[in-house]
Design a protein around this motif. Structure first.
Motif, short mmCIF file in Angstrom:
data_model
loop_
_atom_site.label_atom_id
_atom_site.label_comp_id
_atom_site.label_asym_id
_atom_site.label_seq_id
_atom_site.Cartn_x
_atom_site.Cartn_y
_atom_site.Cartn_z
N ILE A 220 7.50 -21.01 81.78
CA ILE A 220 8.64 -21.23 80.73
C ILE A 220 10.35 -21.42 81.19
N ALA A 221 10.48 -21.73 79.43
CA ALA A 221 11.89 -21.83 80.14
C ALA A 221 12.64 -20.57 78.98
N LYS A 222 13.88 -20.92 79.62
CA LYS A 222 14.16 -20.00 78.67
C LYS A 222 15.68 -20.90 78.04
N VAL A 223 15.91 -20.85 76.82
CA VAL A 223 16.37 -21.55 76.12
C VAL A 223 17.75 -20.76 75.04
N SER A 224 18.98 -21.32 75.67
CA SER A 224 19.68 -19.96 75.12
C SER A 224 21.72 -20.95 73.97
N ILE A 225 21.61 -20.69 73.16
CA ILE A 225 22.65 -20.67 72.53
C ILE A 225 23.79 -20.09 72.57
N VAL A 226 25.26 -20.36 72.90
CA VAL A 226 25.90 -19.33 73.02
C VAL A 226 27.33 -19.67 72.80
N GLY A 227 27.71 -18.44 71.74
CA GLY A 227 29.74 -18.74 71.04
C GLY A 227 30.07 -17.77 70.52
N LEU A 228 31.71 -17.60 70.45
CA LEU A 228 32.31 -16.51 69.71
C LEU A 228 32.02 -15.88 68.82
N GLY A 229 31.50 -17.41 68.04
CA GLY A 229 31.96 -17.12 66.59
C GLY A 229 30.64 -16.71 66.27
N MET A 230 29.25 -16.33 67.23
CA MET A 230 28.68 -16.09 66.35
C MET A 230 28.43 -14.59 66.13
N ARG A 231 29.69 -14.05 65.82
CA ARG A 231 29.90 -12.72 66.37
C ARG A 231 30.07 -12.60 64.21
N ASP A 232 31.23 -13.84 63.71
CA ASP A 232 31.60 -13.10 62.76
C ASP A 232 30.18 -14.17 61.80
N HIS A 233 29.46 -14.73 62.16
CA HIS A 233 28.73 -15.74 61.48
C HIS A 233 27.28 -14.64 61.36
N ALA A 234 26.86 -14.77 59.93
CA ALA A 234 25.83 -14.43 60.06
C ALA A 234 24.70 -15.74 59.92
N GLY A 235 23.64 -15.47 60.03
CA GLY A 235 22.00 -16.16 59.99
C GLY A 235 22.54 -17.09 61.25
N VAL A 236 23.42 -16.98 62.48
CA VAL A 236 22.85 -18.29 63.02
C VAL A 236 21.26 -18.35 63.67
N ALA A 237 20.84 -16.74 63.90
CA ALA A 237 19.16 -16.82 64.42
C ALA A 237 18.46 -17.18 63.91
N THR A 238 18.51 -17.11 62.34
CA THR A 238 17.61 -17.56 61.54
C THR A 238 17.98 -19.00 61.81
N LYS A 239 18.82 -19.62 61.56
CA LYS A 239 19.06 -21.32 62.00
C LYS A 239 18.65 -21.47 63.08
N MET A 240 18.65 -21.16 64.12
CA MET A 240 18.03 -21.09 65.47
C MET A 240 15.91 -21.04 65.00
N PHE A 241 16.40 -20.52 64.79
CA PHE A 241 14.59 -20.18 64.97
C PHE A 241 14.00 -21.09 63.98
N ASN A 242 14.59 -22.06 62.52
CA ASN A 242 14.38 -22.71 61.45
C ASN A 242 14.05 -24.19 62.49
N VAL A 243 15.29 -24.72 62.89
CA VAL A 243 15.55 -25.75 64.14
C VAL A 243 14.41 -25.63 65.10
N LEU A 244 13.59 -24.08 65.29
CA LEU A 244 12.23 -24.66 66.67
C LEU A 244 11.02 -24.64 66.09
N ALA A 245 11.50 -24.26 65.05
CA ALA A 245 10.05 -24.34 63.63
C ALA A 245 9.49 -25.33 63.18
N ASP A 246 10.77 -25.97 63.22
CA ASP A 246 10.63 -27.47 62.75
C ASP A 246 10.48 -28.88 63.50
N GLU A 247 10.55 -28.26 65.11
CA GLU A 247 10.18 -29.09 66.44
C GLU A 247 8.58 -28.34 66.50
N ARG A 248 8.00 -27.71 66.02
CA ARG A 248 6.50 -26.86 65.83
C ARG A 248 6.81 -26.16 67.35
N ILE A 249 7.99 -25.21 67.73
CA ILE A 249 8.03 -24.99 69.18
C ILE A 249 7.36 -23.30 68.85
#
Ligand code: ASP
Ligand code: MG
Length: 412
Positions: free
Chosen positions: A340-369
């Motif tokens: 397995i591998a653990k892949v992460s995104i990190v950023g202070l701006g996540m605090r006040d941006h909604a939808g970052v997780a959704t975008k991450m999951f969509n990006v991975l879905a598009d790559e069929r991961i």
């Protein structure tokens, strides 16, 4: 005139030529009118060599006290050599071992924690116009035993001394010239960050970025000491690790990191009742195994699965312990997966941006991961995926969140 602590890693003092060039940099900093304390690691490969010898003669678990006496010698070599090289350039300098600078730690050998530093000797050297060259990684306990701070501990020595001396900055020199938005070996378009907050650096270090020992970042954060991560091979600006308020370009995602050093254990079909999680995790923590991502499924028929990750180094032992526990609590089975591998995104701006997780999951879905586990905190989202997709995932996420050259500025 500033007080500057400069820390040089093993590759920066790997041979006589490099030690000479470190000496030139130190003297130039001193001649520019600054007070300078230098903290060095052992020469590259030296600590590994000593650890190897300890295993060869002391078995799998060498006596901790003697292990520390042995592995601390690497740094003693470099302080003496660097001090000689500085003096050859006509600059006064003196070396200090952990004991000589009163680097007092607790008594836990091989992973000691710093309790106090007696800065008097260092101050006297500075007041006399000299440069203090100190050994990283080592200290002494109350009884005078030599201790070491854990692998990579010289970062923590340097930062702790800088805090104790109320230095203006602690410069961390190595073969890495800064903190990047992703590993440049995997993502050629990754860029060096000018500044990053302590919080982000802490997450990145915990998630696999190997620029700084985690404890050193915690120390710096507690004391508000600015860190400057930069290259010992040129004069370019590196990355400043500093207080959140000073990071102007607050990115939604400032880094995409990966960790290939974890493995996964699943305890399948346990009763969904109070006390089960405690019985699974208590023996693991008693064995000193640090569990990272944990998920428990919702149960439909009164039974549930517990899945979690542990460091690869502890995998065999963790699997054995979990199998015993599984049998004891009536689990249907216990399985492990090292792939397995653990892949992460990190950023202070996540605090006040909604939808970052959704975008991450969509990006991975598009790559069929396929995502196996998810873990989030205020400023990071981690996913566990199959090892073979790690590089693809990091590239895709970097492309989606950190456009080349011009990362998304945070909206106020
Ligand atoms: N020499 C020690 C190690 O290799 C400490 C350090 O370099 O930070 O872990
Ligand atoms: Mg290091």
């Amino acid at each position: 005139m500033a007080l500057i602590v400069q820390k040089f890693g093993g590759t920066s003092v790997a041979d006589a030529d490099r030690i000479r060039s470190v000496a030139r940099r130190v003297v130039a900093t001193r001649e520019a009118g600054n007070d300078v304390v230098v903290c060095v690691s052992a020469m590259a490969g030296e600590t590994d060599k000593l650890v190897g010898l300890a295993r060869e003669l002391g078995g799998d678990q060498p006596t901790p006290r003697e292990y520390d006496v042995l592995v601390s010698t690497g740094e003693q070599v470099t302080i003496a050599l660097l001090t000689m090289a500085i003096r050859q350039l006509g600059q006064r300098a003196s070396s200090f071992t952990g004991a000589q600078m009163g680097m007092r730690t607790d008594a836990s050998h091989m992973r000691a924690r710093i309790e106090s530093i007696d800065t008097e000797g260092l101050r006297a050297e500075l007041d006399a116009g000299g440069v203090a060259v100190i050994a990283g990684f080592q200290g002494i306990d109350e009884a005078g035993n030599i201790t070491t701070l854990g692998r990579g501990g010289s970062d923590t020595s340097a930062v702790a001394v800088a805090c104790a001396l109320k230095a203006d900055v602690c410069e961390i020199y190595s073969d890495v010239d800064g903190v990047y938005t992703a590993d440049p070996r995997w993502v050629p378009s990754a860029r060096k960050l000018e500044k990053i907050s302590y919080e982000e650096m802490l997450e990145m270090a915990s998630l696999g970025a190997k620029v700084l020992q985690i404890r050193s970042v915690k120390f710096a954060m507690r004391y508000g000491l600015p860190l400057h991560v930069r290259s010992s091979f040129d004069d370019s600006e590196g990355t400043w690790v500093t207080r959140e308020e000073e990071v102007m370009e607050r990115l939604v995602v400032s880094g995409v990191t990966y960790n290939l050093d974890e493995s996964k254990i699943r305890v399948r079909g346990v009763k969904d009742q109070p006390g089960i999680a405690a019985s699974v995790f208590t023996p693991l923590s008693a064995a000193g195994i640090v569990v990272d991502v944990i998920i428990q499924n919702l149960s439909s028929d009164g039974s549930t699965d517990l899945t979690f990750t542990v460091p690869k180094a502890d995998y065999a032992r963790a699997l054995e312990i979990s199998s015993e526990t599984g049998a004891r609590v009536g689990a249907e089975g216990v399985e492990g997966d090292e792939d397995i591998a653990k892949v992460s995104i990190v950023g202070l701006g996540m605090r006040d941006h909604a939808g970052v997780a959704t975008k991450m999951f969509n990006v991975l879905a598009d790559e069929r991961i396929n995502i196996q586990l998810i873990n989030t905190s205020e400023i990071k989202i981690s996913v566990v995926i199959e090892r073979k997709y790690a590089e693809l995932a990091v590239r895709a996420l970097h492309a989606a969140f950190v456009p080349a050259g011009a990362a998304e500025p945070r909206e106020e």
